[in-house]
Scaffold this active site. Structure first.
Site, PDB file in Angstrom:
ATOM      1  N   GLY A  63       0.830  -1.191   0.000  1.00  0.00           N
ATOM      2  CA  GLY A  63       0.000   0.000   0.000  1.00  0.00           C
ATOM      3  C   GLY A  63       0.870   1.248   0.000  1.00  0.00           C
ATOM      4  O   GLY A  63       2.074   1.197   0.265  1.00  0.00           O
ATOM      5  N   CYS A  64       0.248   2.398  -0.277  1.00  0.00           N
ATOM      6  CA  CYS A  64       1.019   3.636  -0.399  1.00  0.00           C
ATOM      7  C   CYS A  64       1.499   4.108   0.980  1.00  0.00           C
ATOM      8  O   CYS A  64       2.674   4.436   1.156  1.00  0.00           O
ATOM      9  CB  CYS A  64       0.211   4.702  -1.110  1.00  0.00           C
ATOM     10  SG  CYS A  64      -1.503   4.863  -0.573  1.00  0.00           S
ATOM     11  N   TYR A  65       0.596   4.167   1.949  1.00  0.00           N
ATOM     12  CA  TYR A  65       1.024   4.582   3.289  1.00  0.00           C
ATOM     13  C   TYR A  65       2.147   3.680   3.817  1.00  0.00           C
ATOM     14  O   TYR A  65       3.180   4.171   4.276  1.00  0.00           O
ATOM     15  CB  TYR A  65      -0.152   4.569   4.271  1.00  0.00           C
ATOM     16  CG  TYR A  65      -1.156   5.684   4.108  1.00  0.00           C
ATOM     17  CD1 TYR A  65      -0.773   7.020   4.231  1.00  0.00           C
ATOM     18  CD2 TYR A  65      -2.498   5.417   3.871  1.00  0.00           C
ATOM     19  CE1 TYR A  65      -1.711   8.049   4.110  1.00  0.00           C
ATOM     20  CE2 TYR A  65      -3.441   6.437   3.747  1.00  0.00           C
ATOM     21  CZ  TYR A  65      -3.039   7.749   3.869  1.00  0.00           C
ATOM     22  OH  TYR A  65      -3.961   8.765   3.755  1.00  0.00           O
TER      23      TYR A  65
END
Lengths: 260, 260, 260, 260
Positions: A63-65
Site C-alpha cells: 500500500g502507499c502509506y
C-alpha cells in the site's frame, strides 16, 4: 489462475499482503486468500525484499502509506536504535490516493480548501505496517497511525514520531540510513536539517527521507515523502517487475508521470 | 400542484424559464411545461423584473450564467448603445456550478489544476439568455456563449465582448449603469478601470460589474462576477421571495455563506 | 555582446520580438533594441518560422499567450477563410505565467479560489500577436485580447472567437489544420467536437488545438492549450535551439517537466 | 505607551505571551518585554482565562497553533487523565497563517500542490504551549510539535497523540470535555467518532474538537480545528475585547468572514 498457469504475478490489491488470514479477516471483514498462496507471496517493498522478490512467483505490491512508513522505520528497527513500543505515525495523502471512483469524498467542492483526518483508529494499512515492522524489530510491534486527506492531487507525506534508545546520537541515524539506502536508485536521503516536499517527488518513483532530532525532548521525527501513484502504486510494481525479470531496476522509471 | 393549491412558487429549475415550449423542447430534448403556466411565469432576475415578480404566483429563478450576462447587457441593449448583432460571451465557472452529484467531471483529480471549455456550441443556458436580451433589444438577438470549468469552488465570471454604436462614449456606459443600478442593493458598479474578482463576491448575493473600453479597437468589454451558489441560485431565490412577500429585499442576504 | 562575439542567441525576453522600435516604445515605455538587430532577429515560433530560425543568429522566443494564439490563427488567416477584422481572444493563464518573483498577485491567498481578468485593454503581448497575424493575413489586423489569471500552477488556454468567410465549411477548417500541422511533432489536432484540457499538455511541449463551429450563429471558436512554462517558454526555446543546430527537433523535449 | 495612558490593550504579537523573559530571549533571539508588564499580562485564550481577561489591562492574544492545542489538552491535563510526559502534536496550517507578506514560501506555485513540514524542532509557538500546559498540569511539561504547510487558504488542524492514564475510559474524556466546554459559545464538541473538518469552521470563531480512542494501543488522539484567521487571530481578539468590556461575548462574531 494466472499463477496456476505458471505465470508470475504482481498483485496490486491487499489480498496477499498479510501472512495471517485471521488478521486479514479481522481488518477486511472478508475471507482472505489461500494459506498456501499467502506463504508463497512476497511483500513487494522493493528496497526491503529485493532478493525474495527476484525469485518470487507472487509479489504483493505494498500500500502507499506502508511504503512511506516502512522505508523510514525498517533500518532503525533492524539496527535497534529506536524504541519499538513508541512509534506514532501521522500521514497525509493527496486525493488520488482515494482512487478514480466518484464519491462525495473526492468531489472537488468537498475536498478543496478542506483538511481532515479519517479512518481512525483502524485503517486497513495498519496490519501490513505492523507485520513488516515486527519482522524488522524481531518482536511484535504496534503503531499509532492517523491518515489525513489533503487537497492536492498527488503526494503523500508521513511524519513519524519515535524515541531513540539511550546512547544513540544523530550521526548514528545518518549512518544507518546511508548504509541501508546510500546506493538505492529510488531513495534520496536529504541533507541534515532539510525536510521533504511532496512536490519534489511528484511524478517520480522516489522516496525522499529526512529527519529531525530534537535535543530538548530527546525525540526523533522522521519524514518520508512519495508520489502515492508512483512509488506508492504502479511505479513500485514496475520496479518489482524489473527485479523479477532481472532487468535494470530503473527501467521505465526515470521519466516523470504527469497525469493527473 | 402547489400552484393549484394557490401557493406561490419560486422554481429553481429550468422548466419555466423559456416562454416558448418549442424552444424548450429543442434545447432540453423533453416536453416543456404547460403553456398556460409558462405564460403566467415570470423570469426571476430580481433587478430586471422586480415589479412583475412582486405580483407573480410563479417565478422561474434564472440560471447562474444568465444572471451574470443579462445583468451586464440588459441596460446597454435597452438604451441601444451597443450592436445587438455582436455579443460574444466567454464565461468561467467554479466547480460548484456542476452540482453536488458525483461524476468524473467533478472528481478532485480531474478538475484540480485543469482548465477547459465545455458545452459548446449549444449550452442550455443560451435560449434563456437570448430570450431576455431580445426583450431588452426589442429585436431577436443571438449570442455566442462558451462556458469554462475553473478549479475553484465558488465563483463565476463572464467576460462579454461588445461593439458600441457610433457616437457612444465611455461616459455613456458609466451613466447608463449608474441610472439602472445606482441604487440596487446587490449590484456593485466598480470604478472605471477596476475589474471584478470572484473572491470579492464569494459567499454574497452581490453582482460586481466592470468594463473596459478599448480606444484602439473601439470595442467594449464587460465583466460580471457573482457567487454562482448565491446570486446565481439560492440567494436570488431568497431575494425574489422577499420581493414577492413585500419584505425588505435584503432580508437574510447581508451575511455571507461559507460552505462549501 | 554575445552576438558580437559571433555566438547565436535565443532571447527569452520581449526585446527583439517587435520589428518596429516605435511600436516597442509605445507598448513597453522604454527604448527598444537596435534597428539592425531587430532586422536580423527572427520571431521564434518554431512551427511558423522554422526555416528562418534554422539560419538565424538571433531568435526572439515568443511570449506564452502569443504562442497559443498565433498557432491557432495563422493557418486560417493565411488561407483567408476567416474575417481578419473580427478576432476576439479570451485567454486564461496559470499563475506560473507571472514568474517566480514574489508579489501580492502571486500570493497563494490572493490567487487561490479567485478568478479575474487583468491587463486590459493594452496587454504587452498584443503588438506581437498583431505583428505576426498581419504578416499571415497580408494586411494590418487588430485583435481584442483579454487575459485572465486562473488558480492553477501550469497551463494556458486561449478561446478565440472568429467569423468564417462566406462559403467556408467546417471541413475546410479541419483540412487546413491538417495540411499545416498534420506532421508537426508538437501540435496535436483534437478530433472534431473535442476540446483541449490544459492538464493534457501539462509538463509537455505540446500545443493542443480544437475548434467548435456554431451552425446557429455561423461563428467559429478556436481553442488552443499549452503549458506556459514549456511550449510557452523554455520548451520552445529548446525546440528552436534544436532547429538552429540541425538536431532532431524533439531532442530533450519528449519527457515531461513536473516542477513546479 | 498606550498602557501608560491608562488604555487597555490586546496585543496580537508574541511579546507578552511568555512570562519568563529568559525563555522569550531563547526562542525569539531578542530581548523580551518589561518584567512588570509581563507580570500584568494575561494570556488571552478566552475559554481558559476568561475571568482574568475580564479585568486585565493587557491581554496577550495567543498564537494560532497554541489555540488549537491548549484548548484540546488543558481540560485533560487539569483533570489528570493523560500522561503529561507524552504529548505529540502534529499540526497542519493553511497558507494565510504565514501572513500577507510576500515570499517564495507563500508564492502560489511553490505552495500549491505541495505538502511539507517546517520549523522543526524549535518552532516559536512551543514555549507558549508548554507554559500554559504546565500551569494546567501543575508540573513542567514538554511537547513534541511539528507544523506543516497545507495548500488551503484558511484553516488549521492539530492532531494530538496522548496516552490516557490507567483506569481512564473513553466516557471520562467525553464527560470532561462536556463539563469544561459544554456551554462555551465557540467550542463545538463533535459526537463520538466524528472528526473535525477545517471547512466546517472556515470563516467562523469556532474551535471544533473531536477525539479517537484506540482500544488496540490504549492511546487517545485529539483533533482540534479552527480558522487560523478568526479563532486563531482577530476573532479571538474580538472575543477578548467583548470579555474585557463586559459585552455579550459573541458580539460581532456570529457572522462569517469570507476574505480571503
Amino acid at each position: 489462475t494466472a499463477l496456476k498457469q505458471g505465470k508470475r504475478v504482481i498483485d496490486l490489491g491487499a489480498d496477499f499482503r498479510l501472512k495471517d488470514p485471521e488478521v486479514y479477516k479481522e481488518w477486511y471483514q472478508i475471507e482472505g486468500a489461500d494459506k498456501e498462496q499467502l506463504t508463497a507471496a512476497v511483500y513487494g517493498l522493493s528496497e526491503i525484499n529485493r532478493k525474495k522478490i527476484a525469485h518470487s512467483m507472487l509479489v504483493a505490491n505494498p500500500g502507499c502509506y506502508p511504503t512511506t512508513i516502512i522505508l523510514a522505520l525498517a533500518p532503525l528497527l533492524e539496527e535497534k536504535v529506536i524504541d519499538p513500543s513508541l512509534m506514532i505515525i501521522d500521514s497525509k495523502s493527496g486525493v488520488s490516493g482515494a482512487g478514480r471512483g466518484t464519491s462525495l469524498n473526492t468531489h472537488y467542492c468537498e475536498t478543496n480548501e478542506n483538511l481532515k483526518a479519517y479512518g481512525v483508529p483502524k485503517h486497513r494499512h495498519i496490519p501490513e505496517i505492523e507485520q513488516e515492522l515486527s519482522l524488522k524489530a524481531d518482536q511484535k510491534v504496534q503503531v499509532s497511525f492517523t491518515p489525513h486527506l489533503i487537497p492536492i492531487t498527488r503526494g503523500m507525506l508521513s511524519t513519524i514520531y519515535t524515541v531513540p534508545l539511550e546512547g544513540i546520537e544523530p550521526k548514528d541515524i545518518a549512518e544507518i540510513y546511508q548504509a541501508y539506502y546510500g546506493t538505492e536508485p529510488f531513495i534520496r536521503l536529504l541533507p541534515a536539517g532539510e525536510l521533504p516536499h511532496t512536490k519534489w517527488v511528484a511524478g517520480t518513483n522516489y522516496c525522499d527521507l529526512g529527519y529531525s532530532w530534537d535535543e530538548r525532548t530527546g525525540r526523533l521525527t522522521l519524514f518520508s515523502a512519495i508520489d502515492n501513484l508512483v512509488k506508492g502504486a504502479a511505479g513500485q510494481a514496475v520496479q518489482n517487475m524489473n527485479i523479477m525479470l532481472g532487468l535494470e531496476e530503473t527501467l521505465g522509471l526515470l521519466g516523470t508521470a504527469i497525469y493527473p
